[in-house]
Design a protein around this motif. Structure first.
Motif, PDB file in Angstrom:
ATOM      1  N   ASN A  23     -13.240  23.141  -2.596  1.00  6.30           N
ATOM      2  CA  ASN A  23     -12.261  22.699  -3.669  1.00  6.30           C
ATOM      3  C   ASN A  23     -12.952  21.551  -4.443  1.00  6.30           C
ATOM      4  O   ASN A  23     -14.125  21.571  -4.758  1.00  6.30           O
ATOM      5  N   ASP A  24     -12.311  20.624  -4.693  1.00  3.32           N
ATOM      6  CA  ASP A  24     -12.379  19.460  -5.532  1.00  3.32           C
ATOM      7  C   ASP A  24     -14.051  18.893  -5.593  1.00  3.32           C
ATOM      8  O   ASP A  24     -14.544  18.967  -4.634  1.00  3.32           O
ATOM      9  N   GLN A  40     -15.264  19.121  -1.926  1.00  2.00           N
ATOM     10  CA  GLN A  40     -14.571  19.366  -0.689  1.00  2.00           C
ATOM     11  C   GLN A  40     -15.062  21.018  -0.336  1.00  2.00           C
ATOM     12  O   GLN A  40     -14.910  21.830  -0.912  1.00  2.00           O
ATOM     13  N   TRP A  48      -9.528  27.312   2.775  1.00  3.81           N
ATOM     14  CA  TRP A  48      -9.506  25.985   3.171  1.00  3.81           C
ATOM     15  C   TRP A  48      -9.509  25.748   4.611  1.00  3.81           C
ATOM     16  O   TRP A  48      -8.651  26.410   5.332  1.00  3.81           O
ATOM     17  N   MET A  51     -12.120  19.600   6.339  1.00  8.09           N
ATOM     18  CA  MET A  51     -12.932  19.281   5.115  1.00  8.09           C
ATOM     19  C   MET A  51     -14.239  18.535   5.301  1.00  8.09           C
ATOM     20  O   MET A  51     -14.191  17.370   6.012  1.00  8.09           O
ATOM     21  N   PHE A  80     -11.682  13.960   3.087  1.00 10.95           N
ATOM     22  CA  PHE A  80     -10.918  14.208   1.913  1.00 10.95           C
ATOM     23  C   PHE A  80     -11.599  13.869   0.700  1.00 10.95           C
ATOM     24  O   PHE A  80     -12.486  13.083   0.809  1.00 10.95           O
ATOM     25  N   SER A  81     -10.985  14.114  -0.396  1.00  5.06           N
ATOM     26  CA  SER A  81     -11.513  13.759  -1.758  1.00  5.06           C
ATOM     27  C   SER A  81     -12.010  12.366  -1.956  1.00  5.06           C
ATOM     28  O   SER A  81     -11.138  11.531  -1.276  1.00  5.06           O
ATOM     29  N   ARG A 153      -4.538   9.060  -0.717  1.00  2.00           N
ATOM     30  CA  ARG A 153      -5.788   9.666  -0.767  1.00  2.00           C
ATOM     31  C   ARG A 153      -6.439   9.710  -2.092  1.00  2.00           C
ATOM     32  O   ARG A 153      -5.775   9.162  -3.018  1.00  2.00           O
ATOM     33  N   ASP A 154      -7.593  10.179  -2.182  1.00  2.00           N
ATOM     34  CA  ASP A 154      -8.614  10.590  -3.162  1.00  2.00           C
ATOM     35  C   ASP A 154      -9.026   9.235  -3.908  1.00  2.00           C
ATOM     36  O   ASP A 154      -8.855   8.931  -5.095  1.00  2.00           O
ATOM     37  N   GLU A 206      -2.624  13.668  -7.693  1.00  2.00           N
ATOM     38  CA  GLU A 206      -3.930  13.956  -6.818  1.00  2.00           C
ATOM     39  C   GLU A 206      -5.036  13.606  -7.536  1.00  2.00           C
ATOM     40  O   GLU A 206      -5.150  13.484  -8.956  1.00  2.00           O
ATOM     41  N   CYS A 207      -6.156  13.207  -7.007  1.00  2.00           N
ATOM     42  CA  CYS A 207      -7.362  13.037  -7.504  1.00  2.00           C
ATOM     43  C   CYS A 207      -7.599  12.244  -8.656  1.00  2.00           C
ATOM     44  O   CYS A 207      -7.742  12.591  -9.822  1.00  2.00           O
ATOM     45  N   TYR A 271      -8.877  21.915 -12.197  1.00  2.00           N
ATOM     46  CA  TYR A 271      -8.157  20.945 -11.405  1.00  2.00           C
ATOM     47  C   TYR A 271      -9.182  20.022 -10.951  1.00  2.00           C
ATOM     48  O   TYR A 271     -10.220  20.151 -10.598  1.00  2.00           O
ATOM     49  N   TRP A 293      -4.214  25.897  -7.125  1.00  2.00           N
ATOM     50  CA  TRP A 293      -3.649  25.984  -5.701  1.00  2.00           C
ATOM     51  C   TRP A 293      -2.745  27.127  -5.639  1.00  2.00           C
ATOM     52  O   TRP A 293      -2.455  27.492  -4.318  1.00  2.00           O
TER      53      TRP A 293
HETATM   54  C1  FRU Z   1      -6.729  18.156  -4.238  1.00  2.00           C
HETATM   55  C2  FRU Z   1      -6.662  17.740  -2.870  1.00  2.00           C
HETATM   56  C3  FRU Z   1      -6.860  16.396  -2.500  1.00  2.00           C
HETATM   57  C4  FRU Z   1      -7.372  16.246  -1.199  1.00  2.00           C
HETATM   58  C5  FRU Z   1      -8.224  17.537  -1.123  1.00  2.00           C
HETATM   59  C6  FRU Z   1      -8.341  18.270   0.290  1.00  2.00           C
HETATM   60  O1  FRU Z   1      -7.019  19.501  -4.443  1.00  2.00           O
HETATM   61  O2  FRU Z   1      -5.483  18.288  -2.245  1.00  2.00           O
HETATM   62  O3  FRU Z   1      -5.840  15.716  -2.877  1.00  2.00           O
HETATM   63  O4  FRU Z   1      -8.089  14.911  -0.805  1.00  2.00           O
HETATM   64  O5  FRU Z   1      -7.707  18.431  -1.987  1.00  2.00           O
HETATM   65  O6  FRU Z   1      -9.101  19.238   0.177  1.00  2.00           O
END
Ligand code: FRU
Length: 482
Positions: A23-24, A40, A48, A51, A80-81, A153-154, A206-207, A271, A293
Motif C-alpha cells: 500500500n502507501d 507499506q 494486507w 507491515m 506503518f507509514s 500515525r504516519d 491519514e498520511c 491515495y 481501501w
Molecule cells: C493508509 C494507512 C496508514 C497506515 C498504513 C498501514 O493507507 O492506513 O494510515 O500507516 O496504511 O498500512
C-alpha cells in the motif's frame, strides 16, 4: 494457466512489488542521484498483513531496482507509514565521520491486539549510515510516545530552515498535529490543523505531507499540506486532498476558506500521496498508491497486489479557479513524443480512431477542440471496461468516467469497484490531455495537469486505445503518442 493470464495485469510503466501486498509510498528521499521509494509491504501474502517497509531505487523515476525490505516488524510493532529525510548537519548526532550523509526514517510503530483493544501507535526512528540502503532502528524508540490517541500515525518530518527546528506533522484522528524538536528526541506540540477544514468522514485523516513551494513566475512561497481521506473522496472511498497556505514552523494557516476542497486527483485510485524530500533542484514530485481501501484487498491480481501511480512533478500556479497544484510527467522520464498521422484532422460524429491495436502501455499527449455540444468517448482499453465521455457545453467541459467490472474478482470487489464519476472542467476552448495507459490502469492529466483522474480497470481482453466522436465534431488539434 488461468493464474498466469491474471498476472498479465502487472503494469510495465508503474511500480509494483516483486510479490505480495503493497500500500502507501513511504520514506521518499533523493540521495546520491537516486530516488528511494519505500512502501507499506507484506511480502508473504497478497492481502494486507504485518507491515514491513519494502524498498526500491531509481535514477529516472521509471526503472526501479528492487531491494530487500528496509524495516521489518518486531516486538515493538509493525512498521506503518512515514517519511525519510537526509540529516545534512548530523543534528541527530547519529552520523559522526560517516562517508555518506546520514538518512533518517520516521515511521509509526503499531502494536495490534487481538483481544479487541485498540492498537497502540507511536512514532519511531530508524537511521541509515550508507546512504539509505541498510537501516537500524533506534534502540530508544519510540521518539514520540502516544499522547492517548486512537489514531496517531504516519509522521512526515521536515527540517524547517527559518525556525531551525525539525517539524513533524502526524495524523491525530480527524486532524493533523504539528510537533517540533531540536534534537529529534524531545518533541513539543505546537498546533493542530483540520478539524473543520476540507473533507472528513467517520475515519481518521491519514498520511500527511507538508512542503514549501514557490508560486510559478514569482518569488512568493506557499506551503502545501496533503492529507488522505478514507471514505469521502471525490470519486468515493479513499482519495487525497491538499491545502495551500502558510506554515511558520508552528502552525499551518489555510489560504482558502475552510469549505474549499482541493483534490490531487479526481479518480478512484490515487491515495496516500507523498513527495520526495531533498531533491536538489527543489522540485516537488509526488507518487501515490494506485488503489482504494474500498476494494484494494480484493482486486483480481494474484502474485502481487497494488501498483504505484506514475510519479508526478508538481508546480503551484494561479489558475482561473485560484491557486492550484498542476501535475505533469517528470522530465526524468525523457519521453519522446511522436506526432500521430491523424494530428490536425477532425473526428466527426460516428467516427472512431484507434491509436493502437494491442495496447500494453503508453502515453497519449493531445489537445482537442470540441464544437459546442460535441461528445468524445475515450476508451483507454478499447472496450467498455473503463470509458471517459467528454462533452462540451457553453459552460465548459464535462467528464463522466464509467467503469464496469470486466473480470471476476472477490465478492467485495464485485460490489464496490464499478462506478460513474462526474467532473466539471471550467470554461476553456481547448481540452488538453495527457493519458498514461498501462495494463490495468489509466491516468488522465487534464488541462495542463490541473485535473488528474486515475482509475484501475481489470480486463484481460485489452484491444487498444480508441477515440470515438459520439456527437458533433472534435478537432484533434495536436495528437502525440509515446
Ligand atoms: C493508509 C494507512 C496508514 C497506515 C498504513 C498501514 O493507507 O492506513 O494510515 O500507516 O496504511 O498500512
Amino acid at each position: 494457466m488461468h493464474q498466469l493470464t491474471k498476472d498479465l495485469f502487472r503494469p510495465t510503466m508503474h511500480f509494483t512489488p516483486p510479490f505480495g501486498w503493497m500500500n502507501d509510498p513511504n520514506g521518499l528521499v533523493y540521495i546520491n542521484n537516486e530516488y528511494h521509494l519505500f512502501y507499506q509491504y507484506y511480502p508473504y501474502a497478497n492481502k494486507w498483513g504485518p507491515m514491513h517497509w519494502g524498498h526500491a531505487v531509481s535514477a529516472d523515476l521509471r526503472n526501479w531496482q528492487h531491494l530487500p525490505p528496509a524495516l521489518v516488524p518486531d516486538d515493538k510493532g509493525m512498521c506503518f507509514s512515514g517519511s525519510a529525510v537526509v540529516d545534512w548537519r548530523n543534528t541527530s548526532g547519529l552520523f559522526d565521520n560517516e562517508p555518506q550523509p546520514g538518512v533518517l526514517a520516521f515511521y509509526t510503530a503499531c502494536i495490534a491486539h487481538d483481544d479487541g483493544r485498540d492498537s497502540e501507535q507511536m512514532q519511531s526512528l530508524a537511521y541509515s549510515k550508507d546512504g539509505g540502503f541498510s537501516w537500524n532502528k533506534l534502540a530508544d524508540n519510540p521518539i514520540l510516545p502516544n499522547p492517548g490517541l486512537k489514531d496517531f500515525r504516519d509522521p512526515k518530518v521536515i527540517w524547517h530552515e527559518q525556525s531551525q527546528h525539525w517539524v513533524m506533522v502526524v495524523t491525530e484522528g480527524q486532524e493533523v498535529g504539528f510537533y517540533r524538536s531540536k534534537d529529534l528526541n524531545q518533541w513539543e506540540k505546537t498546533a493542530n490543523f483540520g478539524l473543520n477544514e476540507g473533507k472528513h468522514d467517520e475515519m481518521p485523516w491519514e498520511c500527511p505531507d507538508l512542503f514549501p513551494i514557490q508560486l510559478e513566475g514569482s518569488e512568493i512561497c506557499y506551503w502545501v499540506l496533503i492529507v488522505g481521506v478514507q471514505r469521502c473522496s471525490h470519486a468515493g472511498g479513499s482519495g487525497t486532498q491538499y491545502f495551500i497556505g502558510q506554515f511558520d514552523g508552528e502552525r499551518f494557516t489555510n489560504h482558502h476558506d475552510a469549505e474549499t476542497v482541493l483534490w490531487l486527483d479526481y479518480g478512484r485510485d490515487y491515495y496516500a500521496a507523498q513527495t520526495w524530500s531533498d531533491v536538489t533542484d527543489g522540485g516537488r514530485t509526488s507518487i501515490a498508491w494506485m488503489s482504494n481501501w474500498l476494494y484494494a484487498n480484493d482486486v483480481p491480481t494474484q502474485a502481487w497486489r497494488s501498483a504505484m501511480s506514475v510519479p508526478r512533478s508538481m508546480k503551484l500556479c494561479k489558475t482561473d479557479s485560484g491557486l492550484r497544484l498542476l501535475s505533469e510527467i517528470p522530465k526524468e522520464w525523457g519521453l519522446e513524443r511522436q506526432t500521430h498521422p491523424a494530428s490536425g484532422t477532425s473526428l466527426n460524429q460516428g467516427h472512431s480512431l484507434k491509436l493502437s491495436d494491442s495496447y500494453q502501455a503508453g502515453v497519449v499527449d493531445a489537445t482537442f477542440i470540441f464544437e459546442i455540444g460535441s461528445e468524445l468517448k475515450i476508451a483507454p482499453f478499447g472496450n467498455e471496461s473503463l470509458v471517459y465521455i467528454v462533452c462540451r457545453s457553453e459552460a465548459g467541459y464535462h467528464l463522466t468516467t464509467k467503469r464496469v467490472i470486466a473480470d471476476e474478482g472477490e465478492e467485495n470487489y464485485q460490489k464496490t469497484f464499478a462506478s460513474d464519476v462526474m467532473l466539471d472542467l471550467p470554461q476553456n476552448d481547448e481540452l488538453n490531455l495527457v493519458a498514461l495507459i498501462d495494463r490495468c490502469s489509466s491516468e488522465l492529466l487534464l488541462q495542463q495537469g490541473e485535473f488528474c483522474v486515475t482509475d484501475l480497470s481489470f480486463d484481460s481482453c485489452v484491444s487498444g486505445y480508441e477515440l470515438t466522436c459520439i456527437k458533433g465534431a472534435v478537432k484533434l488539434e495536436r495528437l502525440n503518442f509515446c
